[in-house]
Design an enzyme around this catalytic site. Structure first.
Site, PDB file in Angstrom:
ATOM      1  N   TYR A 143       0.822  -1.214   0.000  1.00  0.00           N
ATOM      2  CA  TYR A 143       0.000   0.000   0.000  1.00  0.00           C
ATOM      3  C   TYR A 143       0.856   1.264   0.000  1.00  0.00           C
ATOM      4  O   TYR A 143       0.398   2.319  -0.412  1.00  0.00           O
ATOM      5  CB  TYR A 143      -0.919   0.028   1.222  1.00  0.00           C
ATOM      6  CG  TYR A 143      -2.236  -0.681   1.010  1.00  0.00           C
ATOM      7  CD1 TYR A 143      -2.277  -2.048   0.765  1.00  0.00           C
ATOM      8  CD2 TYR A 143      -3.442   0.019   1.044  1.00  0.00           C
ATOM      9  CE1 TYR A 143      -3.476  -2.691   0.575  1.00  0.00           C
ATOM     10  CE2 TYR A 143      -4.653  -0.625   0.848  1.00  0.00           C
ATOM     11  CZ  TYR A 143      -4.664  -1.975   0.619  1.00  0.00           C
ATOM     12  OH  TYR A 143      -5.861  -2.612   0.423  1.00  0.00           O
ATOM     13  N   LYS A 194       3.106 -15.357   2.031  1.00  0.00           N
ATOM     14  CA  LYS A 194       3.428 -16.318   0.981  1.00  0.00           C
ATOM     15  C   LYS A 194       4.951 -16.460   0.916  1.00  0.00           C
ATOM     16  O   LYS A 194       5.613 -15.967  -0.005  1.00  0.00           O
ATOM     17  CB  LYS A 194       2.807 -15.896  -0.359  1.00  0.00           C
ATOM     18  CG  LYS A 194       1.423 -16.559  -0.543  1.00  0.00           C
ATOM     19  CD  LYS A 194       0.794 -16.348  -1.890  1.00  0.00           C
ATOM     20  CE  LYS A 194       1.421 -17.175  -2.984  1.00  0.00           C
ATOM     21  NZ  LYS A 194       1.102 -18.630  -2.901  1.00  0.00           N
ATOM     22  N   ASP A 227      -2.940 -18.107   0.289  1.00  0.00           N
ATOM     23  CA  ASP A 227      -3.955 -18.757  -0.554  1.00  0.00           C
ATOM     24  C   ASP A 227      -4.633 -19.890   0.211  1.00  0.00           C
ATOM     25  O   ASP A 227      -5.857 -20.045   0.182  1.00  0.00           O
ATOM     26  CB  ASP A 227      -3.347 -19.253  -1.880  1.00  0.00           C
ATOM     27  CG  ASP A 227      -2.072 -20.070  -1.713  1.00  0.00           C
ATOM     28  OD1 ASP A 227      -1.508 -20.091  -0.599  1.00  0.00           O
ATOM     29  OD2 ASP A 227      -1.637 -20.698  -2.701  1.00  0.00           O
ATOM     30  N   ASP A 251      -6.379  -7.116   3.727  1.00  0.00           N
ATOM     31  CA  ASP A 251      -7.507  -6.478   3.041  1.00  0.00           C
ATOM     32  C   ASP A 251      -8.406  -7.548   2.431  1.00  0.00           C
ATOM     33  O   ASP A 251      -9.630  -7.533   2.602  1.00  0.00           O
ATOM     34  CB  ASP A 251      -6.961  -5.544   1.951  1.00  0.00           C
ATOM     35  CG  ASP A 251      -8.070  -4.854   1.172  1.00  0.00           C
ATOM     36  OD1 ASP A 251      -9.016  -4.356   1.817  1.00  0.00           O
ATOM     37  OD2 ASP A 251      -7.995  -4.830  -0.071  1.00  0.00           O
ATOM     38  N   ASP A 255     -12.291  -9.249   3.964  1.00  0.00           N
ATOM     39  CA  ASP A 255     -13.569  -9.246   3.229  1.00  0.00           C
ATOM     40  C   ASP A 255     -14.154 -10.650   3.193  1.00  0.00           C
ATOM     41  O   ASP A 255     -15.360 -10.849   3.357  1.00  0.00           O
ATOM     42  CB  ASP A 255     -13.373  -8.759   1.776  1.00  0.00           C
ATOM     43  CG  ASP A 255     -13.663  -7.269   1.615  1.00  0.00           C
ATOM     44  OD1 ASP A 255     -13.426  -6.526   2.586  1.00  0.00           O
ATOM     45  OD2 ASP A 255     -14.125  -6.864   0.529  1.00  0.00           O
TER      46      ASP A 255
HETATM   47  C1  IPM Z   1     -10.478  -1.363   3.505  1.00  0.00           C
HETATM   48  C2  IPM Z   1     -10.714  -0.732   2.157  1.00  0.00           C
HETATM   49  C3  IPM Z   1      -9.561   0.231   1.854  1.00  0.00           C
HETATM   50  C4  IPM Z   1      -8.295  -0.592   1.725  1.00  0.00           C
HETATM   51  C5  IPM Z   1      -9.768   1.117   0.629  1.00  0.00           C
HETATM   52  C6  IPM Z   1     -11.051   1.921   0.716  1.00  0.00           C
HETATM   53  C7  IPM Z   1      -8.596   2.025   0.425  1.00  0.00           C
HETATM   54  O1  IPM Z   1     -10.885  -1.701   1.191  1.00  0.00           O
HETATM   55  O2  IPM Z   1     -10.334  -0.630   4.498  1.00  0.00           O
HETATM   56  O3  IPM Z   1     -10.430  -2.593   3.568  1.00  0.00           O
HETATM   57  O4  IPM Z   1      -8.002  -1.147   0.666  1.00  0.00           O
HETATM   58  O5  IPM Z   1      -7.576  -0.679   2.728  1.00  0.00           O
HETATM   59 MG    MG Z   2     -10.915  -3.692   1.939  1.00  0.00          MG
END
Ligand code: IPM
Ligand code: MG
Length: 371
Positions: A143, A194, A227, A251, A255
């Site tokens: 990042y 990884k 993975d 990240d 999710d």
């Molecule tokens: C998160 C989001 C952010 C990230 C974006 C909005 C920059 O997806 O906080 O998970 O990628 O960190």
């Molecule tokens: Mg995210």
């Protein structure tokens, strides 16, 4: 009401302002009923700031945010900003806040509320009772690391590249947080990278192994490739307790973990810095894991519970108000048991309710629980 605690509120874009405004009703409720008061300051971030000032975060807002005791964040981004210069994109406001406050530890708990077992796309026995924590390194890795860019190689060919880079101290400090969190939970840490492909992964594994030998007393630590971790999260998520991983893997895996719980609309997060040795202060920002959800923005349909649970995390981690945090968590749990739901967690036979309606129910539950 004047208070010695300052809360910086950054609603941002999309559904951000909707869920933040509803959550502030609980902040008011705490003032009225529990004498817990905050000086609430509000600022613009993301697209909202870009529209007004031409930048996703002004220096003034950043200064106010740095001064505050805690930050309650909404969401940033939206299709409206797709064509905006990369460094002026809404997401950059968020990334700059993380970097400037050095919020390196991102706690993303994934918990399945009993009433929501059916909302998950996974089988009930796989996810019921799930309570795991993804600890994502938030200020390093791909990042932020240089070099990165897009360059012309020839008149027809360009190259786009990023760098994934971690140093020993960066890995050690997130590893320590993982051990501390695991000690207060079930004592298990899964360190994810990884190392089979990436040099930063090889170092990550080496540093975590050494840290575990030196400081991991009582912690059961395992290594896992990212993975495989993605696969294990949907195969048997209850094998995990704390997962510690880098910025990008965190990240993605968070999710994935969020959906185990039924809806991204339920997941809070805390982003923490280290404790300042002189002042004892720790920078902290609390935000829902869901984004700005442009498809439902402005419709009053967003689930406000992830934002509310982020407020609860704030009470717990920034202000040591465990009782009040527990109270909010309980109200959420009760609200889900019976009665209406927002569309994202809709179940058969339930009445549908919007952002405000959901918070009306929470406020009623808070009254019931305290009277
Ligand atoms: C998160 C989001 C952010 C990230 C974006 C909005 C920059 O997806 O906080 O998970 O990628 O960190
Ligand atoms: Mg995210």
């Amino acid at each position: 009401m004047s208070s010695n605690r300052t809360l910086m509120v950054l609603p941002g874009d999309g559904v951000g302002p909707e869920v933040v405004n509803e959550t502030l009703r609980v902040v008011e409720w705490l003032a009225k009923n529990k004498s817990i008061t905050f000086n609430v300051k509000e600022g613009l971030v993301g697209g909202a700031s870009y529209d007004k000032y031409g930048t996703p975060l002004t220096d003034e807002t950043l200064a106010d945010t740095i001064e505050a005791d805690a930050v309650l964040f909404g969401a940033v981004g939206g299709p409206k900003y797709d064509g905006v210069d990369f460094d002026k994109r809404p997401e950059n406001g968020l990334l700059r806040l993380r970097k400037e406050m050095d919020l390196f530890a991102n706690l993303r708990p994934a918990m399945v509320f009993p009433a929501l077992v059916d909302a998950s796309s996974l089988k009930p026995d796989i996810i019921s009772g799930l309570d795991i924590l993804i600890l994502r390194e938030l200020t390093g890795g791909i990042y932020f690391a240089e070099p990165r860019g897009i360059e012309e190689v020839s008149s027809k060919v360009k190259k786009g590249y990023d760098t994934n880079l971690y140093t020993t101290p960066e890995i050690e400090r997130i590893g320590r947080v993982a051990f501390d969190l695991a000690k207060a939970r079930n004592g298990k840490v899964t360190s994810v990278e990884k190392a089979n492909v990436m040099m930063s992964g090889v170092l990550w594994r080496e540093v975590m192994t050494n840290l575990h030998i030196k400081e991991g007393n009582g912690i059961d630590m395992h290594h896992m490739y990212a993975d495989n971790c993605a696969m294990q999260l949907v195969r048997d998520p209850k094998q995990f307790d704390v997962i510690v991983t880098d910025n990008l893997f965190g990240d993605i895996l968070s999710d994935c973990a969020a959906m185990l719980t039924g809806s991204l609309g339920m997941l809070p997060s805390a982003s923490l810095g280290s404790v300042d040795k002189n002042t004892g202060k720790r920078f902290a920002m609390y935000e829902p894991v869901h984004g700005s959800a442009p498809d439902i923005a402005g419709k009053g349909l967003a689930n406000p519970l992830a934002e509310l649970l982020s407020l609860s995390m704030m009470l717990r981690y920034s202000f040591e108000m465990k009782d009040e945090a527990d109270l909010i968590d309980k109200a959420v749990s009760l609200a889900l048991e019976a009665g209406p739901r927002t569309p994202d967690i809709m179940a058969h036979g339930r009445e549908k309710v919007g952002t405000k309606g959901m918070m009306d129910i929470i406020l009623r539950k808070l009254e019931e629980l305290t009277n």
